[in-house]
Design a protein around this motif. Structure first.
Motif, PDB file in Angstrom:
ATOM      1  N   ALA A  61     -49.290 -18.900 104.593  1.00  0.00           N
ATOM      2  CA  ALA A  61     -50.378 -18.721 105.857  1.00  0.00           C
ATOM      3  C   ALA A  61     -49.615 -18.336 107.132  1.00  0.00           C
ATOM      4  N   ALA A  62     -48.493 -19.211 107.363  1.00  0.00           N
ATOM      5  CA  ALA A  62     -47.870 -18.926 108.554  1.00  0.00           C
ATOM      6  C   ALA A  62     -47.156 -17.680 108.612  1.00  0.00           C
ATOM      7  N   VAL A  63     -46.653 -17.217 107.507  1.00  0.00           N
ATOM      8  CA  VAL A  63     -45.961 -15.957 107.411  1.00  0.00           C
ATOM      9  C   VAL A  63     -46.877 -14.810 107.421  1.00  0.00           C
ATOM     10  N   ALA A  64     -47.788 -15.097 106.873  1.00  0.00           N
ATOM     11  CA  ALA A  64     -49.070 -13.961 106.843  1.00  0.00           C
ATOM     12  C   ALA A  64     -49.587 -13.669 108.305  1.00  0.00           C
ATOM     13  N   GLY A  65     -49.822 -14.943 109.143  1.00  0.00           N
ATOM     14  CA  GLY A  65     -50.032 -15.008 110.583  1.00  0.00           C
ATOM     15  C   GLY A  65     -48.936 -14.214 111.306  1.00  0.00           C
ATOM     16  N   PHE A  66     -47.963 -14.404 111.167  1.00  0.00           N
ATOM     17  CA  PHE A  66     -46.772 -13.593 111.603  1.00  0.00           C
ATOM     18  C   PHE A  66     -46.995 -12.226 111.556  1.00  0.00           C
ATOM     19  N   ALA A  67     -47.278 -11.861 110.226  1.00  0.00           N
ATOM     20  CA  ALA A  67     -47.484 -10.332 109.943  1.00  0.00           C
ATOM     21  C   ALA A  67     -48.751  -9.890 110.542  1.00  0.00           C
ATOM     22  N   GLY A  68     -49.625 -10.744 110.859  1.00  0.00           N
ATOM     23  CA  GLY A  68     -50.953 -10.619 111.526  1.00  0.00           C
ATOM     24  C   GLY A  68     -50.608 -10.056 112.962  1.00  0.00           C
ATOM     25  N   GLY A  69     -49.546 -10.765 113.582  1.00  0.00           N
ATOM     26  CA  GLY A  69     -49.207 -10.649 114.966  1.00  0.00           C
ATOM     27  C   GLY A  69     -48.614  -9.171 115.094  1.00  0.00           C
ATOM     28  N   LEU A  70     -47.905  -8.914 113.952  1.00  0.00           N
ATOM     29  CA  LEU A  70     -47.172  -7.639 113.998  1.00  0.00           C
ATOM     30  C   LEU A  70     -48.382  -6.468 113.861  1.00  0.00           C
ATOM     31  N   LEU A  71     -49.393  -6.645 112.890  1.00  0.00           N
ATOM     32  CA  LEU A  71     -50.478  -5.778 112.748  1.00  0.00           C
ATOM     33  C   LEU A  71     -51.130  -5.600 114.133  1.00  0.00           C
ATOM     34  N   ALA A  72     -51.283  -6.749 114.888  1.00  0.00           N
ATOM     35  CA  ALA A  72     -52.113  -6.249 116.077  1.00  0.00           C
ATOM     36  C   ALA A  72     -51.477  -5.412 116.827  1.00  0.00           C
ATOM     37  N   ALA A  73     -49.885  -5.677 117.115  1.00  0.00           N
ATOM     38  CA  ALA A  73     -49.075  -4.890 117.831  1.00  0.00           C
ATOM     39  C   ALA A  73     -49.064  -3.286 117.400  1.00  0.00           C
ATOM     40  N   GLN A  74     -49.053  -3.382 116.127  1.00  0.00           N
ATOM     41  CA  GLN A  74     -49.141  -1.859 115.659  1.00  0.00           C
ATOM     42  C   GLN A  74     -50.210  -1.042 115.824  1.00  0.00           C
ATOM     43  N   GLN A  75     -51.434  -1.851 115.282  1.00  0.00           N
ATOM     44  CA  GLN A  75     -52.781  -1.110 115.237  1.00  0.00           C
ATOM     45  C   GLN A  75     -53.094  -0.968 116.814  1.00  0.00           C
ATOM     46  N   ARG A  76     -52.964  -2.179 117.620  1.00  0.00           N
ATOM     47  CA  ARG A  76     -53.372  -2.096 118.996  1.00  0.00           C
ATOM     48  C   ARG A  76     -55.010  -2.337 118.783  1.00  0.00           C
ATOM     49  N   LEU A  77     -55.228  -2.869 117.413  1.00  0.00           N
ATOM     50  CA  LEU A  77     -56.634  -3.013 117.412  1.00  0.00           C
ATOM     51  C   LEU A  77     -56.975  -4.005 116.189  1.00  0.00           C
ATOM     52  N   VAL A  78     -57.831  -5.086 116.321  1.00  0.00           N
ATOM     53  CA  VAL A  78     -57.971  -5.956 115.094  1.00  0.00           C
ATOM     54  C   VAL A  78     -59.525  -6.109 114.931  1.00  0.00           C
ATOM     55  N   THR A  79     -59.937  -5.716 113.592  1.00  0.00           N
ATOM     56  CA  THR A  79     -61.258  -5.790 113.342  1.00  0.00           C
ATOM     57  C   THR A  79     -61.539  -6.695 111.997  1.00  0.00           C
ATOM     58  N   PRO A  80     -62.902  -7.117 111.670  1.00  0.00           N
ATOM     59  CA  PRO A  80     -63.003  -8.249 110.794  1.00  0.00           C
ATOM     60  C   PRO A  80     -62.520  -7.891 109.473  1.00  0.00           C
ATOM     61  N   SER A  81     -62.419  -6.348 109.244  1.00  0.00           N
ATOM     62  CA  SER A  81     -61.968  -5.940 107.707  1.00  0.00           C
ATOM     63  C   SER A  81     -60.690  -6.364 107.627  1.00  0.00           C
ATOM     64  N   ASP A  82     -59.663  -6.431 108.602  1.00  0.00           N
ATOM     65  CA  ASP A  82     -58.637  -7.133 108.578  1.00  0.00           C
ATOM     66  C   ASP A  82     -58.359  -8.274 107.697  1.00  0.00           C
ATOM     67  N   LEU A  83     -59.417  -9.204 107.848  1.00  0.00           N
ATOM     68  CA  LEU A  83     -59.128 -10.509 107.090  1.00  0.00           C
ATOM     69  C   LEU A  83     -60.323 -10.556 105.892  1.00  0.00           C
ATOM     70  N   GLY A  84     -60.721  -9.402 105.496  1.00  0.00           N
ATOM     71  CA  GLY A  84     -61.750  -9.277 104.371  1.00  0.00           C
ATOM     72  C   GLY A  84     -61.092  -9.241 103.104  1.00  0.00           C
ATOM     73  N   PHE A  85     -62.151  -9.106 102.106  1.00  0.00           N
ATOM     74  CA  PHE A  85     -61.762  -9.333 100.566  1.00  0.00           C
ATOM     75  C   PHE A  85     -60.769  -8.234 100.442  1.00  0.00           C
ATOM     76  N   THR A  86     -61.127  -7.050 100.801  1.00  0.00           N
ATOM     77  CA  THR A  86     -60.210  -5.832 100.244  1.00  0.00           C
ATOM     78  C   THR A  86     -59.009  -6.124 100.672  1.00  0.00           C
ATOM     79  N   THR A  87     -58.694  -6.379 101.896  1.00  0.00           N
ATOM     80  CA  THR A  87     -57.243  -6.768 102.248  1.00  0.00           C
ATOM     81  C   THR A  87     -56.498  -7.504 101.566  1.00  0.00           C
ATOM     82  N   SER A  88     -57.273  -8.861 101.140  1.00  0.00           N
ATOM     83  CA  SER A  88     -56.565  -9.740 100.389  1.00  0.00           C
ATOM     84  C   SER A  88     -56.202  -8.973  98.843  1.00  0.00           C
ATOM     85  N   ALA A  89     -57.182  -8.200  98.363  1.00  0.00           N
ATOM     86  CA  ALA A  89     -57.367  -7.835  97.027  1.00  0.00           C
ATOM     87  C   ALA A  89     -56.005  -6.737  96.941  1.00  0.00           C
ATOM     88  N   LEU A  90     -55.949  -6.128  98.000  1.00  0.00           N
ATOM     89  CA  LEU A  90     -54.886  -5.055  98.027  1.00  0.00           C
ATOM     90  C   LEU A  90     -53.412  -5.846  98.096  1.00  0.00           C
TER      91      LEU A  90
END
Lengths: 230, 318
Positions: free
Chosen positions: B224-253
């Motif tokens: 979870a911690a490393v996923a959260g770290f990747a999430g921090g990188l995602l926020a920096a990369q997209q400059r946008l965070v939406t609910p779909s980023d933590l949805g089932f589709t993302t988990s499934a992918l």
């Protein structure tokens, strides 16, 4: 010293052990004998904490272990060598030992001195070992946890007679080093070679205990309890 | 979960694999010099998703806990880092706080989940992921609701701002390196060996003195911690965070990335993630945006043709 008193245990709604009691002194090797289905493996599993007892007491050196988890039982000083060895085939010999080693009583070097074959094959996956070597590895892994009591479940199963004699030598050395041993074994030659006493189980309880020499000469009783020919 | 690499995974780096790793590192560092900006941005997304998939592989491949809600921790990290950036914290400290927030969430979720197994573990992790998505949708004051957090400022490292394609790429690459190093150090240590031992025979490990639940919880929190770290990188990369980023589709992918790459090998999860991003975001554009359809076909083909994933192909050819 292991003191088991009035132990009741089983699986689901079935009870296998019915008020079993036994005693193993420090440095003693006890062979548990009995026909198939009398509860020998269940006894070892219950002592190890893999099967939760319904009633009774298991005390090792004064410490009550009945109802404890297997990891707690292991840390209290009991190790189990299960029937069928249960080694990891893709894992090397050395990794097996390194994963299990705890404390200073059985450092890796001492284990390899007891089992020199394993030292030679330490970097090989355990699946490449012969049946006898796999059994040695299972014992080695159990010893690595630094137990004061080791439980051996059918260690000679599937092994050639020559390998069984090597196994007997190793177990005898373990006993001479002060380890207590409970061995469940169908091969009576091995049981008699390593144990000083026997406990015979019938229908989930110990019905007879004796010194090995006394029991092996009492053909009538052996026949009665184990179905052996005189 | 029987498709396991040989050995329990203590560090044994051969000269050949070390040379290969060095070559890949050099190729990645030089990427902005030979790739077009769009390709560099795609590679940046691959790195973020690769680290996320590798964190899931810690659960799936190392300890045998296939989670269906792992994106919850990616999202919690992304929201944390995004919220902090909007409130003025754009330094790498935001990544650490994002990882901490996800670890804390993982501790709570893991405490509940790891006591179950099999289908119950799947359902619990799925339910926790859905709850996280619903919270992201409805806690508008913090998460921005369905609009998400937008206008996130660029990440900074000292006086440097990761605002252009190349600098953002290097920021993400650095984070990817840190995250992968942490995962690899655990995987290659005796602790990693214990995790694999629990995956392969929990009863035996318990009989050797390992309290398996504690180890499973540790793996869950670390993932979870490393996923959260990747999430921090995602926020920096997209400059946008939406609910779909933590949805089932993302988990499934992410789970798909682990399966197609080959579970139990961190690099393989990254390779699977790169393949998914490539098919969805690059190849998908050439078929009128039917990337998800291509992904579905890829998954079916992978299951039948590569049951052990890409990592299993060399073994199969032998």
């Amino acid at each position: 010293m292991l003191l088991v008193h009035d132990l009741h245990s089983g699986y689901g709604s079935g009870t296998v052990l019915h008020g079993l009691s036994l005693q193993v002194r420090t440095g003693q090797a006890l062979a548990v004998l009995g026909r198939n289905g009398v509860g020998k493996t269940t006894l070892l599993s219950t002592l190890m904490g893999l099967v939760r007892p319904r009633r009774g007491s298991i005390r090792l050196d004064g410490c009550e272990l009945a109802g404890r988890r297997p990891d707690q039982v292991s840390r209290a000083g009991i190790a189990l060598v299960p029937q069928g060895r249960r080694i990891w085939p893709t894992v090397t010999v050395h990794e097996h030992v390194r994963l299990a080693v705890r404390g200073q009583s059985w450092p890796i070097q001492r284990l390899y001195e007891l089992f020199p074959n394993l030292a030679h094959r330490r970097h090989q996956p355990a699946g490449n070992l012969s049946g006898g070597e796999q059994q040695m590895l299972a014992i080695c892994r159990a010893l690595a946890t630094g137990p004061s009591l080791i439980l051996l479940d059918e260690p000679s199963e599937g092994l050639a007679p020559g390998i069984v004699s090597h196994l007997a030598t190793a177990i005898t050395e373990m006993v001479q080093s002060g380890l207590s041993v409970v061995i469940v074994e169908h091969d009576l030659r091995l049981a008699y070679a390593v144990a000083s006493d026997v406990a015979v189980m019938v229908r989930g309880t110990v019905v007879h205990t004796a010194a090995v020499d006394e029991f092996r000469n009492d053909h009538r009783r052996a026949h009665q309890l184990l179905g052996l020919e005189a | 979960m029987s498709a396991v690499p040989a050995g329990l995974g203590y560090a044994r780096v051969s000269l050949r694999s070390g040379a290969l790793a060095a070559a890949i590192a050099v190729t990645l560092v030089a990427a902005p010099f030979y790739l077009a900006p769009y390709a560099t941005t795609t590679l940046t997304r691959m790195l973020v998703f690769g680290l996320f998939a590798a964190s899931l592989d810690l659960l799936v491949g190392l300890i045998g806990l296939p989670s269906l809600g792992h994106a919850a921790y990616l999202g919690i990290g992304a929201y944390t880092a995004g919220w902090l950036a909007l409130h003025g914290l754009t330094s790498p400290l935001a990544l650490l706080l994002a990882a901490s927030a996800s670890a804390l969430a993982g501790l709570g979720a893991g405490w509940i989940s790891v006591r179950s197994s099999g289908i119950f573990f799947l359902i619990l992790t799925l339910a926790i992921g859905e709850i996280a998505e619903q919270i992201a949708q409805s806690w508008t004051a913090v998460t921005g609701g369905s609009n998400g957090l937008y206008g996130i400022p660029a990440a900074t490292v000292g006086p440097l701002t990761a605002s252009d394609v190349a600098s953002l790429y290097y920021y993400v690459l650095g984070g990817f390196g840190v995250g992968m190093a942490m995962l690899w150090s655990v995987s290659a240590s005796p602790l990693g060996a214990a995790l694999r031992g629990i995956r392969d025979n929990k009863t035996r490990m318990r009989a050797l003195g390992y309290e398996s639940t504690r180890y499973e919880l540790f793996a869950f929190v670390l993932a979870a911690a490393v996923a959260g770290f990747a999430g921090g990188l995602l926020a920096a990369q997209q400059r946008l965070v939406t609910p779909s980023d933590l949805g089932f589709t993302t988990s499934a992918l992410a789970l798909f990335a682990v399966v197609i790459g080959g579970s139990g090998r961190l690099w393989a999860a990254c390779l699977g993630a790169a393949l998914i991003i490539g098919v969805r975001d690059v190849a998908g554009l050439t078929v009128n945006g039917h990337g998800p359809l291509l992904l579905g076909l890829l998954f079916i083909a992978a299951v039948y043709l590569m049951p052990h994933g890409i990592a299993g192909l060399p073994r199969r050819r032998k």
